[in-house]
Design an enzyme around this catalytic site. Sequence first.
Site, PDB file in Angstrom:
ATOM      1  N   ASP A   1     -16.432   0.312  41.082  1.00  0.00           N
ATOM      2  CA  ASP A   1     -16.340  -0.078  42.479  1.00  0.00           C
ATOM      3  C   ASP A   1     -16.525   1.173  43.331  1.00  0.00           C
ATOM      4  OD1 ASP A   1     -15.347  -2.341  44.462  1.00  0.00           O
ATOM      5  OD2 ASP A   1     -14.380  -0.462  45.054  1.00  0.00           O
TER       6      ASP A   1
ATOM      7  N   GLU B   1     -19.563  -4.550  46.235  1.00  0.00           N
ATOM      8  CA  GLU B   1     -19.901  -3.239  45.686  1.00  0.00           C
ATOM      9  C   GLU B   1     -19.380  -3.063  44.268  1.00  0.00           C
ATOM     10  OE1 GLU B   1     -16.184  -2.663  48.292  1.00  0.00           O
ATOM     11  OE2 GLU B   1     -17.971  -3.889  48.239  1.00  0.00           O
TER      12      GLU B   1
END
Length: 596
Positions: free
Chosen positions: A469, A512
């Site tokens: 992430d 993301e």
Amino acid sequence: MWHAMARTLRGQLLTYGVLAVLLAMVLSGAVGLIVVQARTRALLRTQMLSTAVALASGLEQGGPAQGQALLDTFRRGGGADAGYDAVVVDLAGRVVAATDLGDVGKPVDEAIGHAEPGLQRVLAGELPVAFEEMTHRGLPVLDLSLPLHADPVEAARITGGLHLSMPYRPFAPLVWRQVAALGLFALLLAALLVVPLWFYLERSLVRPLRLVVAANRDVGEGRPAPRRIPDRAMPHHELGELMRSLNEMLARLEAADGELRRRLRELSALSSTAVLLSQSAPLEEWLRQTLEKVLEITGADAGEVSLFEPGLQRLVVRAHQGFWPDWLTAEADRPTPTLCSAMAERRKFLSLEDVSQDEHRSRLAYVRKGLHGYCDLPLEAEGQVLGGLRLHSRQEHKPSPLEQDLLAAIASQIAVALMNVRLYQETRRLATTDPLTGLANRRVLEERLADEFRRARRYEHALTLIMTDLDHFKVYNDTHGHPAGDVVLRELAILLQGSVRETDLVARYGGEEFVILLPETARAAALVVGEKIRAAVEQHPFAHRETQPSGRLTISVGVATFPEGLEQPETLLHSADRALYQAKAMGRNRVYSSAL
């Protein structure tokens, strides 16, 4: 003279045309008055809108404190003489300023004397402006409502509304009183004309036209024997001549119907075969069987289907039948201009005569083997030439116009089916690929994870899942915008794909977050991969990375490995997710394993 005119449609309509002109003259006066009324109403609306926009602009700039003063000035400046009645209301529907001071503080419905649905919709932001014609204190009025905004420049939130009304005296009753006598005369004249006109049209026009429509409908529905029009039903004017011509055309159509139906049955069989094959068989097998059916329908002795290869400006033979054994070696790949490529560029049917005279005519080998060019057709669908269909015959034969139409329909069917095959393949690709990064999507990840988990459990292999992430990615998006964030995600996808093996799976999990599936990889080796990825991202020169809180773009990495206490694919995924958040809690830009 009159007898001669009565035998033509023009002459028969002349009498009724003269009478219709007289009736139109009477009605045009009434229509003209109505048009004047409509234009007057439009002018009043334009004037009201201009006045309301000016008042709303002043109210938005001066604010609530200046609202009553502005309306007082408007009333003294001539607004009252023009009959305008204006009120300013807040979002609760209470009057805060009015040209009549007695209305201030009242609910708007009470102040105006009737409900105002248009004003309510304006205050709710559903309409930018509302026009209504209503009765105000017993008089017809034009109502206009506008919203008032907190910021007049950017039209921000609505703080209230302006309601403007003006007496409106429609003169429609006056119009109708003036034309009442003319209208009564017009009705009487119409009554005298309708009955004979009805019988004339029914006998001389409507009944014959019904027969023409019925005959055309039979043709359109493909009936083998369309109904003929009896001679007694044909009138003695131009329509009768048309009906006789139609009967002659129907006779010729019946003669050609048998051959056409046979061709259509063959084409329908080809279409059904093409659809079924395109749904199940590989492309080459589908093309081979389709070509076999085409040769059966057309009676050609040999044929080929050549397609443009994606990204290459050349035709490649993908299916052929009826040629000699070494033909494919000489003809399979055509990098130079050929007859097929010329045909594809022209996007038109080429017959035998065109083939013999074309500068890209077929090679002499065809003639030595006893094959003549029969026809070449482009395979075109949705404006795109996909390739070409070429047929050969041992006998010289120039297709007739009907055969050309049939061959063009066959090529169209093949092209559409071929386009459907390609669209199906593209749809499958889009269904399994993330559109932004080009990586596998979440659906593919879940399917692959389930398969690899079963394989790891059966053969007692290790299976590791890495979840990453981007750190502070929301800050990056808020600072530089989502298009810049999309660029970062695409660059990160390339970094991740280049850091793993071909057998590993990199997928976008959402936002993301990315997931890497490492089959037959233990925790220690996975930690090395995770650290390699973390370092590569930290060192990559992302645009604007210096604006991030740490002065660079970094990722946090969570690692989970089977069989370390994990019994289901979902638990492996959840364990990696927990490890990822633990890495973020420990300061970000690090690798953390759930087994640590």
